[in-house]
Motif scaffolding. Structure first.
Motif, PDB file in Angstrom:
ATOM      1  N   LYS A 120     -15.569 115.345  88.353  1.00  0.00           N
ATOM      2  CA  LYS A 120     -14.473 116.161  88.224  1.00  0.00           C
ATOM      3  C   LYS A 120     -15.129 117.786  87.986  1.00  0.00           C
ATOM      4  O   LYS A 120     -14.374 118.705  88.421  1.00  0.00           O
ATOM      5  CB  LYS A 120     -13.650 115.721  87.307  1.00  0.00           C
ATOM      6  CG  LYS A 120     -13.196 114.367  87.579  1.00  0.00           C
ATOM      7  CD  LYS A 120     -11.983 114.060  86.247  1.00  0.00           C
ATOM      8  CE  LYS A 120     -11.378 112.635  86.897  1.00  0.00           C
ATOM      9  NZ  LYS A 120     -10.618 112.225  85.433  1.00  0.00           N
ATOM     10  N   ASP A 121     -16.062 117.795  87.229  1.00  0.00           N
ATOM     11  CA  ASP A 121     -16.654 119.307  86.691  1.00  0.00           C
ATOM     12  C   ASP A 121     -17.283 119.858  87.897  1.00  0.00           C
ATOM     13  O   ASP A 121     -17.314 121.220  87.940  1.00  0.00           O
ATOM     14  CB  ASP A 121     -17.598 119.030  85.535  1.00  0.00           C
ATOM     15  CG  ASP A 121     -16.757 118.491  84.401  1.00  0.00           C
ATOM     16  OD1 ASP A 121     -15.625 118.714  84.241  1.00  0.00           O
ATOM     17  OD2 ASP A 121     -17.829 118.071  83.557  1.00  0.00           O
ATOM     18  N   ASN A 122     -17.681 119.212  88.904  1.00  0.00           N
ATOM     19  CA  ASN A 122     -18.361 119.581  90.029  1.00  0.00           C
ATOM     20  C   ASN A 122     -17.249 119.877  91.013  1.00  0.00           C
ATOM     21  O   ASN A 122     -17.492 120.421  92.373  1.00  0.00           O
ATOM     22  CB  ASN A 122     -19.209 118.687  90.724  1.00  0.00           C
ATOM     23  CG  ASN A 122     -20.519 118.660  89.992  1.00  0.00           C
ATOM     24  OD1 ASN A 122     -20.874 119.493  89.141  1.00  0.00           O
ATOM     25  ND2 ASN A 122     -21.492 117.609  90.137  1.00  0.00           N
ATOM     26  N   GLY A 123     -15.907 119.706  90.963  1.00  0.00           N
ATOM     27  CA  GLY A 123     -14.814 120.178  91.749  1.00  0.00           C
ATOM     28  C   GLY A 123     -14.312 119.031  92.848  1.00  0.00           C
ATOM     29  O   GLY A 123     -13.766 119.175  93.644  1.00  0.00           O
ATOM     30  N   LYS A 124     -14.782 117.844  92.623  1.00  0.00           N
ATOM     31  CA  LYS A 124     -14.356 116.782  93.422  1.00  0.00           C
ATOM     32  C   LYS A 124     -13.003 116.527  93.128  1.00  0.00           C
ATOM     33  O   LYS A 124     -12.358 116.513  92.273  1.00  0.00           O
ATOM     34  CB  LYS A 124     -15.143 115.463  93.375  1.00  0.00           C
ATOM     35  CG  LYS A 124     -16.808 115.770  93.315  1.00  0.00           C
ATOM     36  CD  LYS A 124     -16.907 116.209  94.937  1.00  0.00           C
ATOM     37  CE  LYS A 124     -18.500 116.152  95.149  1.00  0.00           C
ATOM     38  NZ  LYS A 124     -18.673 116.674  96.725  1.00  0.00           N
ATOM     39  N   GLN A 125     -12.211 116.164  94.090  1.00  0.00           N
ATOM     40  CA  GLN A 125     -11.142 115.581  93.999  1.00  0.00           C
ATOM     41  C   GLN A 125     -10.702 114.463  93.295  1.00  0.00           C
ATOM     42  O   GLN A 125     -11.574 113.258  93.450  1.00  0.00           O
ATOM     43  CB  GLN A 125     -10.234 115.519  95.494  1.00  0.00           C
ATOM     44  CG  GLN A 125     -10.216 116.852  96.356  1.00  0.00           C
ATOM     45  CD  GLN A 125      -9.703 116.615  97.745  1.00  0.00           C
ATOM     46  OE1 GLN A 125      -9.295 115.627  98.108  1.00  0.00           O
ATOM     47  NE2 GLN A 125      -9.308 117.718  98.356  1.00  0.00           N
TER      48      GLN A 125
END
Length: 322
Positions: free
Chosen positions: A286-291
């Motif tokens: 999530k912190d890496n921007g994954k949906q």
């Protein structure tokens, strides 16, 4: 003699395609070009086996049909014939690749025989009878759970007192039905020490409950006997490449077995909250921007790989594995 099938040792290998439906077996013998139809029952199978004993086929291919192919598959396998079960979608795409769009039972049998010669799929052993019975119980439970969810949604949406009363009765009946199925599944698994041990290993993983463990043990019986990539592919959780030239398309999951995958979805929701390793893994994604759905799918894949590893090593989950 005219019409007699040659069975000499130097004759060309014979490949057999069998298209199965509830009542009939449509059979094609390749390259002999011979078609026949027999009843899908003991009498028809006896006639088929008498024919095949004289031909000594190199391979017999039939599609997975849910349950209608099981009798033929088990009977031919027990008589020593090499039978391969293939995905119906794979067989249909093979026929299309051969340039044929039409679909009939006779044509399906023909292309199954040609597929047998060209691709030579490995023979498939029929499942253990206990696993087969448990599979039917699991499918019945999944269907009942889907009906229960649908009736509950209708119960919330209706304004009719009569419908609320009727739907309430159906909800109670379905809840009892599901409880009975769970009890029967657990009892049958408890009678088999190996299945009981596999369930014990899987339920040791935080987030994996008894229902999920039953779905994995029965629906993914290969777990513990395959590698991580194969486990992910069987569950339909492996990202499929979608590249062409300079374009690198977005990976997505496809195929696999629906029932275990649905069970893993619910387990992943729980694991993201209560399994410390999975929670850390999901937070990092999530912190890496994954949906959100990408994160959940990744957790599902990690769970099935973890399950495969634990079953391979025959050990329960521990926070700090040795």
């Amino acid at each position: 003699m005219q019409g007699k099938v040659s069975s000499k040792p130097n004759a060309a290998p014979v490949y057999v395609g069998v298209d199965v439906c509830k009542e009939w077996l449509d059979i094609h013998l390749h390259p002999l070009g011979r078609d026949l139809r027999l009843a899908n029952g003991k009498a028809g199978l006896q006639a088929l086996k008498r024919l095949l004993r004289g031909l000594q086929p190199a391979s017999i291919v039939m599609e997975a049909t849910g349950k209608f192919h099981r009798l033929a598959h088990r009977s031919l396998h027990e008589s020593g014939f090499p039978v391969a079960i293939v995905d119906p979608y794979r067989a249909r795409m093979f026929a299309r690749a051969c340039g044929h769009l039409a679909k009939t039972d006779r044509l399906d049998a023909r292309f199954l025989a040609i597929l047998s010669q060209m691709q030579q799929p490995a023979p498939t052993a029929p499942p253990d009878k206990l696993l087969e019975t448990l599979g039917e119980l699991i499918n019945a439970r999944c269907a009942a759970a889907a009906d229960l969810a649908a009736h509950k949604n209708r119960l919330k949406a209706t304004d009719s007192a009569f419908l609320r009363q009727q739907l309430g009765k159906l909800v109670i009946a379905l809840q009892r039905h599901i409880e009975s199925l769970d009890k029967e599944i657990a009892q049958r698994i408890a009678e088999d020490p190996e299945l009981c041990r596999r369930v014990e290993i899987l339920t040791s993983v935080p987030g994996v409950g008894a229902v999920t463990a039953h779905c994995l043990v029965i629906g993914l019986s290969e777990l513990g006997h395959c590698n991580a990539k194969q486990a992910a592919m069987l569950a339909g959780l492996a990202p499929i490449a979608n590249d062409s030239g300079a374009r690198q398309g977005q990976r997505s999951i496809s195929g696999g077995r629906k029932t275990p995958r649905n069970a893993l979805y619910m387990a992943a929701l729980s694991a993201c909250r209560y399994n410390p390793d999975m929670k850390t893994f999901a937070t990092r994604l999530k912190d890496n921007g994954k949906q959100a759905k990408v994160v959940l799918t990744a957790v599902m894949r990690k769970l099935v790989v973890l399950a495969n590893t634990l079953l391979t090593q025959n050990r329960c989950w521990t926070p700090n594995p040795p």
